[in-house]
Design a protein around this motif. Structure first.
Motif, PDB file in Angstrom:
ATOM      1  N   GLN A 161       0.822  -1.211   0.000  1.00  0.00           N
ATOM      2  CA  GLN A 161       0.000   0.000   0.000  1.00  0.00           C
ATOM      3  C   GLN A 161       0.855   1.261   0.000  1.00  0.00           C
ATOM      4  O   GLN A 161       0.484   2.274  -0.606  1.00  0.00           O
ATOM      5  CB  GLN A 161      -0.912   0.031   1.232  1.00  0.00           C
ATOM      6  CG  GLN A 161      -1.854  -1.154   1.363  1.00  0.00           C
ATOM      7  CD  GLN A 161      -2.641  -1.099   2.657  1.00  0.00           C
ATOM      8  OE1 GLN A 161      -3.524  -0.257   2.830  1.00  0.00           O
ATOM      9  NE2 GLN A 161      -2.316  -1.985   3.584  1.00  0.00           N
ATOM     10  N   LEU A 162       2.005   1.190   0.664  1.00  0.00           N
ATOM     11  CA  LEU A 162       2.856   2.368   0.821  1.00  0.00           C
ATOM     12  C   LEU A 162       3.419   2.851  -0.511  1.00  0.00           C
ATOM     13  O   LEU A 162       3.379   4.048  -0.819  1.00  0.00           O
ATOM     14  CB  LEU A 162       3.987   2.059   1.803  1.00  0.00           C
ATOM     15  CG  LEU A 162       5.001   3.177   2.059  1.00  0.00           C
ATOM     16  CD1 LEU A 162       4.314   4.376   2.696  1.00  0.00           C
ATOM     17  CD2 LEU A 162       6.128   2.676   2.970  1.00  0.00           C
ATOM     18  N   LEU A 163       3.940   1.929  -1.314  1.00  0.00           N
ATOM     19  CA  LEU A 163       4.587   2.329  -2.564  1.00  0.00           C
ATOM     20  C   LEU A 163       3.605   2.952  -3.563  1.00  0.00           C
ATOM     21  O   LEU A 163       3.899   4.012  -4.140  1.00  0.00           O
ATOM     22  CB  LEU A 163       5.301   1.125  -3.182  1.00  0.00           C
ATOM     23  CG  LEU A 163       6.518   0.607  -2.404  1.00  0.00           C
ATOM     24  CD1 LEU A 163       7.128  -0.595  -3.103  1.00  0.00           C
ATOM     25  CD2 LEU A 163       7.555   1.703  -2.221  1.00  0.00           C
ATOM     26  N   PRO A 164       2.421   2.342  -3.809  1.00  0.00           N
ATOM     27  CA  PRO A 164       1.469   3.017  -4.716  1.00  0.00           C
ATOM     28  C   PRO A 164       1.010   4.372  -4.189  1.00  0.00           C
ATOM     29  O   PRO A 164       0.854   5.320  -4.973  1.00  0.00           O
ATOM     30  CB  PRO A 164       0.302   2.024  -4.800  1.00  0.00           C
ATOM     31  CG  PRO A 164       0.888   0.699  -4.445  1.00  0.00           C
ATOM     32  CD  PRO A 164       1.941   0.998  -3.422  1.00  0.00           C
ATOM     33  N   ALA A 165       0.779   4.467  -2.872  1.00  0.00           N
ATOM     34  CA  ALA A 165       0.342   5.744  -2.308  1.00  0.00           C
ATOM     35  C   ALA A 165       1.406   6.813  -2.508  1.00  0.00           C
ATOM     36  O   ALA A 165       1.105   7.950  -2.892  1.00  0.00           O
ATOM     37  CB  ALA A 165       0.022   5.577  -0.824  1.00  0.00           C
ATOM     38  N   LEU A 166       2.667   6.454  -2.270  1.00  0.00           N
ATOM     39  CA  LEU A 166       3.757   7.396  -2.481  1.00  0.00           C
ATOM     40  C   LEU A 166       3.858   7.784  -3.953  1.00  0.00           C
ATOM     41  O   LEU A 166       4.119   8.951  -4.288  1.00  0.00           O
ATOM     42  CB  LEU A 166       5.069   6.775  -1.998  1.00  0.00           C
ATOM     43  CG  LEU A 166       6.325   7.649  -2.090  1.00  0.00           C
ATOM     44  CD1 LEU A 166       6.154   8.931  -1.283  1.00  0.00           C
ATOM     45  CD2 LEU A 166       7.547   6.879  -1.592  1.00  0.00           C
ATOM     46  N   GLY A 167       3.645   6.822  -4.843  1.00  0.00           N
ATOM     47  CA  GLY A 167       3.659   7.118  -6.271  1.00  0.00           C
ATOM     48  C   GLY A 167       2.558   8.078  -6.673  1.00  0.00           C
ATOM     49  O   GLY A 167       2.770   8.971  -7.508  1.00  0.00           O
ATOM     50  N   HIS A 168       1.380   7.932  -6.084  1.00  0.00           N
ATOM     51  CA  HIS A 168       0.282   8.841  -6.391  1.00  0.00           C
ATOM     52  C   HIS A 168       0.582  10.252  -5.894  1.00  0.00           C
ATOM     53  O   HIS A 168       0.239  11.238  -6.560  1.00  0.00           O
ATOM     54  CB  HIS A 168      -1.018   8.327  -5.762  1.00  0.00           C
ATOM     55  CG  HIS A 168      -1.484   7.034  -6.352  1.00  0.00           C
ATOM     56  ND1 HIS A 168      -2.289   6.146  -5.668  1.00  0.00           N
ATOM     57  CD2 HIS A 168      -1.258   6.463  -7.567  1.00  0.00           C
ATOM     58  CE1 HIS A 168      -2.537   5.097  -6.431  1.00  0.00           C
ATOM     59  NE2 HIS A 168      -1.917   5.265  -7.581  1.00  0.00           N
ATOM     60  N   ASN A 169       1.213  10.362  -4.717  1.00  0.00           N
ATOM     61  CA  ASN A 169       1.634  11.678  -4.246  1.00  0.00           C
ATOM     62  C   ASN A 169       2.623  12.323  -5.215  1.00  0.00           C
ATOM     63  O   ASN A 169       2.556  13.535  -5.482  1.00  0.00           O
ATOM     64  CB  ASN A 169       2.275  11.577  -2.855  1.00  0.00           C
ATOM     65  CG  ASN A 169       1.261  11.450  -1.748  1.00  0.00           C
ATOM     66  OD1 ASN A 169       1.037  10.355  -1.226  1.00  0.00           O
ATOM     67  ND2 ASN A 169       0.649  12.555  -1.359  1.00  0.00           N
ATOM     68  N   ALA A 170       3.544  11.505  -5.723  1.00  0.00           N
ATOM     69  CA  ALA A 170       4.520  12.025  -6.684  1.00  0.00           C
ATOM     70  C   ALA A 170       3.836  12.495  -7.967  1.00  0.00           C
ATOM     71  O   ALA A 170       4.206  13.529  -8.542  1.00  0.00           O
ATOM     72  CB  ALA A 170       5.563  10.959  -6.999  1.00  0.00           C
ATOM     73  N   LEU A 171       2.820  11.760  -8.426  1.00  0.00           N
ATOM     74  CA  LEU A 171       2.090  12.171  -9.615  1.00  0.00           C
ATOM     75  C   LEU A 171       1.292  13.450  -9.367  1.00  0.00           C
ATOM     76  O   LEU A 171       1.183  14.303 -10.266  1.00  0.00           O
ATOM     77  CB  LEU A 171       1.152  11.045 -10.072  1.00  0.00           C
ATOM     78  CG  LEU A 171       1.841   9.807 -10.655  1.00  0.00           C
ATOM     79  CD1 LEU A 171       0.808   8.707 -10.936  1.00  0.00           C
ATOM     80  CD2 LEU A 171       2.591  10.157 -11.934  1.00  0.00           C
ATOM     81  N   LEU A 172       0.758  13.596  -8.171  1.00  0.00           N
ATOM     82  CA  LEU A 172       0.068  14.840  -7.831  1.00  0.00           C
ATOM     83  C   LEU A 172       1.031  16.021  -7.864  1.00  0.00           C
ATOM     84  O   LEU A 172       0.687  17.115  -8.336  1.00  0.00           O
ATOM     85  CB  LEU A 172      -0.571  14.727  -6.443  1.00  0.00           C
ATOM     86  CG  LEU A 172      -1.830  13.875  -6.321  1.00  0.00           C
ATOM     87  CD1 LEU A 172      -2.251  13.742  -4.864  1.00  0.00           C
ATOM     88  CD2 LEU A 172      -2.963  14.480  -7.135  1.00  0.00           C
ATOM     89  N   PHE A 173       2.259  15.800  -7.390  1.00  0.00           N
ATOM     90  CA  PHE A 173       3.265  16.860  -7.435  1.00  0.00           C
ATOM     91  C   PHE A 173       3.629  17.199  -8.876  1.00  0.00           C
ATOM     92  O   PHE A 173       3.703  18.382  -9.251  1.00  0.00           O
ATOM     93  CB  PHE A 173       4.506  16.429  -6.658  1.00  0.00           C
ATOM     94  CG  PHE A 173       5.686  17.325  -6.852  1.00  0.00           C
ATOM     95  CD1 PHE A 173       5.620  18.674  -6.529  1.00  0.00           C
ATOM     96  CD2 PHE A 173       6.869  16.825  -7.377  1.00  0.00           C
ATOM     97  CE1 PHE A 173       6.713  19.512  -6.719  1.00  0.00           C
ATOM     98  CE2 PHE A 173       7.968  17.648  -7.564  1.00  0.00           C
ATOM     99  CZ  PHE A 173       7.895  18.993  -7.240  1.00  0.00           C
ATOM    100  N   ALA A 174       3.846  16.173  -9.685  1.00  0.00           N
ATOM    101  CA  ALA A 174       4.174  16.411 -11.095  1.00  0.00           C
ATOM    102  C   ALA A 174       3.044  17.158 -11.799  1.00  0.00           C
ATOM    103  O   ALA A 174       3.291  18.086 -12.585  1.00  0.00           O
ATOM    104  CB  ALA A 174       4.453  15.083 -11.795  1.00  0.00           C
ATOM    105  N   GLY A 175       1.799  16.777 -11.497  1.00  0.00           N
ATOM    106  CA  GLY A 175       0.667  17.465 -12.093  1.00  0.00           C
ATOM    107  C   GLY A 175       0.566  18.910 -11.653  1.00  0.00           C
ATOM    108  O   GLY A 175       0.238  19.795 -12.456  1.00  0.00           O
TER     109      GLY A 175
END
Length: 297
Positions: free
Chosen positions: A65-79
């Motif tokens: 759960q941790l890795l996908p959640a962190l990835g989504h945060n990174a995508l939100l930052f990129a967006g």
């Protein structure tokens, strides 16, 4: 060097802010750090656990759960960098040429980020409803039935939709910062360049953009911190599980589930370890990002 009485007395005005900061930021941080090194039975301390709670974050189903959640945060930052801040700069440049109604337009752009993210989330949930939402109704009325999709119900479109909603809410913030930075650039620079035959794009690329780099660095860092700490908006849009199918799951939701919805007897220790991990990651990444941006400035 001796501190003058006037300067020394001015420090007294910092005391209330320092007390509030210590009470609501420093104390909870050290409390979470102390909780994270113990095992718990509900709210009762069971014994010293060392780094066992941290090891639990990096193993088993929690890591899944941790890795996908962190990835989504990174995508939100990129967006936020690519869409939100780019639009904020474009709006600031457009408003810098407006002579009448400038303050009113700035206020209109700034109003959404003054509204609670929970309210924004529930509002857009209604607007994007696939059954009665006005967005899909307008698309169907315009003959664009293929675009009338369940925006928040499809894993392929849920996270991009969250990014667009975040952009809608927060675009006024970078716009105001860029507007302030543009106001500090002497007009003589652009006028001299145009006298030498430079076009509008050349003036922007060679003069305006380099002088905006400090503001761009500040906006980027604030966007990173905001993207990593997002919670209320995604909670309102997708619930505590980051629906649909975890497509909008972020670290804030993961912390919420670990603390209040996991049913784990050691939830206090696990959630405290996750809180310390999130703070360390965001703080360290912010320092690294600031160093990189300072080198490029």
């Amino acid at each position: 060097m001796a501190v003058g009485p006037r300067r020394g007395s001015s420090y007294l005005f910092l005391v209330p802010a320092l007390l509030l900061y210590s009470l609501f930021v420093v104390y909870p941080l050290f409390t979470a750090l102390s909780y994270s090194v113990f095992s718990w039975k509900g709210t009762l301390r069971d014994g010293f656990a060392g780094l066992a709670n941290y090891a639990g974050l990096l193993s088993g189903s929690f890591l899944d759960q941790l890795l996908p959640a962190l990835g989504h945060n990174a995508l939100l930052f990129a967006g936020s960098v690519l869409v939100q801040n780019t639009l904020g700069l474009a709006f600031a440049l457009a408003l810098s040429r407006v002579r009448r109604g400038k303050r009113a337009l700035q206020t209109m752009f700034a109003l959404p980020y003054l509204v609670n993210p929970l309210v924004i989330g529930y509002l857009w949930t209604l607007l994007l409803s696939p059954t009665f939402g006005p967005v899909n109704s307008l698309l169907r009325g315009a003959g664009l039935e293929q675009l009338a999709v369940p925006w928040l119900g499809d894993p392929a479109t849920a996270l991009p939709t969250v990014i667009l909603i975040t952009t809608w809410q927060w675009v006024g913030f970078p716009m105001l910062l860029f507007s302030a930075a543009l106001g500090g650039i002497p007009q003589e620079y652009g006028e001299a360049a145009r006298t030498d035959g430079a076009g509008s794009w050349q003036v922007f690329r060679q003069i305006t953009l380099p002088l905006l780099r400090p503001a761009m660095g500040t906006v980027t860092i604030l966007s990173f911190i905001g993207s990593m700490n997002t919670f209320a908006l995604v909670y309102a849009l997708g619930g505590s599980n980051g629906a649909p199918a975890g497509a909008t799951d972020v670290l804030g939701l993961l912390f919420y589930r670990a603390a209040f919805a996991s049913g784990d007897v050691n939830a206090l220790g696990t959630s405290s370890a996750l809180a310390v991990f999130m703070f360390t990651f965001v703080f360290g990444s912010t320092l690294l990002l600031e160093w990189v941006l300072r080198r490029k400035a």
